[in-house]
Design a protein around this motif. Sequence first.
Motif, short mmCIF file in Angstrom:
data_model
loop_
_atom_site.label_atom_id
_atom_site.label_comp_id
_atom_site.label_asym_id
_atom_site.label_seq_id
_atom_site.Cartn_x
_atom_site.Cartn_y
_atom_site.Cartn_z
N ALA A 206 77.95 94.20 -8.72
CA ALA A 206 78.71 95.45 -8.74
C ALA A 206 79.90 95.44 -9.69
O ALA A 206 80.44 96.49 -10.00
N GLY A 207 80.30 94.26 -10.17
CA GLY A 207 81.52 94.20 -10.97
C GLY A 207 81.28 94.21 -12.47
O GLY A 207 82.23 94.13 -13.26
N GLY A 208 80.02 94.32 -12.89
CA GLY A 208 79.72 94.31 -14.32
C GLY A 208 79.68 95.71 -14.90
O GLY A 208 80.18 96.67 -14.31
N ALA A 209 79.03 95.80 -16.07
CA ALA A 209 79.02 97.06 -16.81
C ALA A 209 78.29 98.16 -16.04
O ALA A 209 78.81 99.25 -15.83
N VAL A 210 77.06 97.89 -15.60
CA VAL A 210 76.28 98.89 -14.86
C VAL A 210 76.85 99.05 -13.45
O VAL A 210 76.98 100.17 -12.94
N GLY A 211 77.22 97.95 -12.84
CA GLY A 211 77.67 97.96 -11.45
C GLY A 211 78.89 98.84 -11.22
O GLY A 211 78.98 99.57 -10.22
N THR A 212 79.85 98.80 -12.16
CA THR A 212 81.08 99.59 -11.94
C THR A 212 80.79 101.09 -12.01
O THR A 212 81.46 101.88 -11.35
N PHE A 213 79.79 101.48 -12.80
CA PHE A 213 79.37 102.90 -12.77
C PHE A 213 78.59 103.18 -11.47
O PHE A 213 78.78 104.22 -10.85
N ALA A 214 77.73 102.24 -11.09
CA ALA A 214 76.87 102.47 -9.92
C ALA A 214 77.70 102.62 -8.64
O ALA A 214 77.39 103.48 -7.80
N VAL A 215 78.74 101.80 -8.49
CA VAL A 215 79.59 101.90 -7.29
C VAL A 215 80.19 103.31 -7.20
O VAL A 215 80.13 103.97 -6.16
N GLN A 216 80.74 103.79 -8.32
CA GLN A 216 81.40 105.09 -8.31
C GLN A 216 80.40 106.23 -8.10
O GLN A 216 80.68 107.21 -7.40
N LEU A 217 79.21 106.09 -8.70
CA LEU A 217 78.17 107.11 -8.52
C LEU A 217 77.72 107.19 -7.07
O LEU A 217 77.60 108.28 -6.51
#
Length: 337
Positions: free
Chosen positions: A163-174
């Motif tokens: 969750a803390g990488g490039a895709v993950g940080t967008f995915a958490v917020q989405l």
Amino acid sequence: MKAIVQNRYGSPDVLELREVDEPAVGDHQMLVRVRAASVHADVWHVMRGVPYVLRIMGAGLRAPKDLVPGTDLAGIVESVGRNVSRFRPGDEVFGQSLVANLWRHGGAFAEFAAVPEARFELKPAGLTFEQAAAVPTSGSLAVQGVRDEGRVQPGQDILINGAGGAVGTFAVQLAKAYGAHVTGVDALGKLDMIRSIGADRVLDYAQEDFTRSGERYDVILDIAGNHAWPAIKRAIAPEGTYVLIGHDQYGATGHRWFGSLGRFAKLMVMAPFVHQLHPFRGVKDPGDRLVALKELIEAGKITPVIDRTFPLSEVPEAIRYLESGQARGKLVVTVGD
Ligand SMILES: NC(=O)c1ccc[n+]([C@@H]2O[C@H](COP(=O)([O-])OP(=O)(O)OC[C@H]3O[C@@H](n4cnc5c(N)ncnc54)[C@H](OP(=O)(O)O)[C@@H]3O)[C@@H](O)[C@H]2O)c1
């Protein structure tokens, strides 16, 4: 113009800052003065030339066919091709320089880039060029995983592994924007940041194995891809959905020839018999994902997480940092003044 150029596959040492000609602009393209570009895992894959299959998928057999790396950028439209109708010179835009396959160099790490109109939108109001450049590929993968394949609904429990990488940080917020309860899994040093962008719960992967806790999730978005299906199966609700993004950990994992493709192939073979698997269901026009991201950004629901920015001359350092795996969210390259 100044650009980062690569003549052979290899480490970040093969990247050089050089003077090159401005790119030619096709009828469906526009010339953009690049203000910022961003780094992502596929840029790394093409720089290294691994997995080898990408070389026959268009990257270039013995050396990169296209010399200037990078696909994601934000900047100002300088001129437009004759069939471009949505943009005009002076527009501030963001998007991807390649239309389909990202396993090629896309020319973003340069002062000017020729880009397809179809993969661009007006820069979201209120974002800097750096923030906008961070969005396209990683944000679109998150929309694909959370919205299109995961079909996350309000009140559902989603676990985001990596969750803390490039895709993950967008995915958490989405996932939060879609009303889900979010558990983020990553390295200890990234957990505070993951909580700060909305995760309800965080797990340190070195301390807790989510596949052994006895808890079950409605959706698992697996970016790290470090657990085999039998382990994942223990953690997914009977009617849940598993979405694999997959990660070769910058060469530490992943098949040399095929990367993570073998895992996708296995899941596709199993999918007709396992209803928690729906690989690639709901795959839509990628352009729609950028529009969705722009709307959520303008509504204040998503803010790109940027770890560091680098000047154009320091793209090799940016990629070295990317391959260290330490980046929290995105790495961005600033171009021009
Ligand atoms: N499926 C598709 O259609 C598709 C298309 C394009 C790209 N991709 C792939 O999508 C991936 C996107 O990754 P990204 O850009 O988000 O990478 P990233 O920025 O490197 O993030 C990955 C995160 O996972 C963490 N991680 C590593 N091991 C972990 C573990 N065992 N458990 C939990 N988290 C762990 C990393 O932390 P540490 O490094 O600190 O451990 C890091 O924070 C790339 O590999 C790219 O090639 C997929």
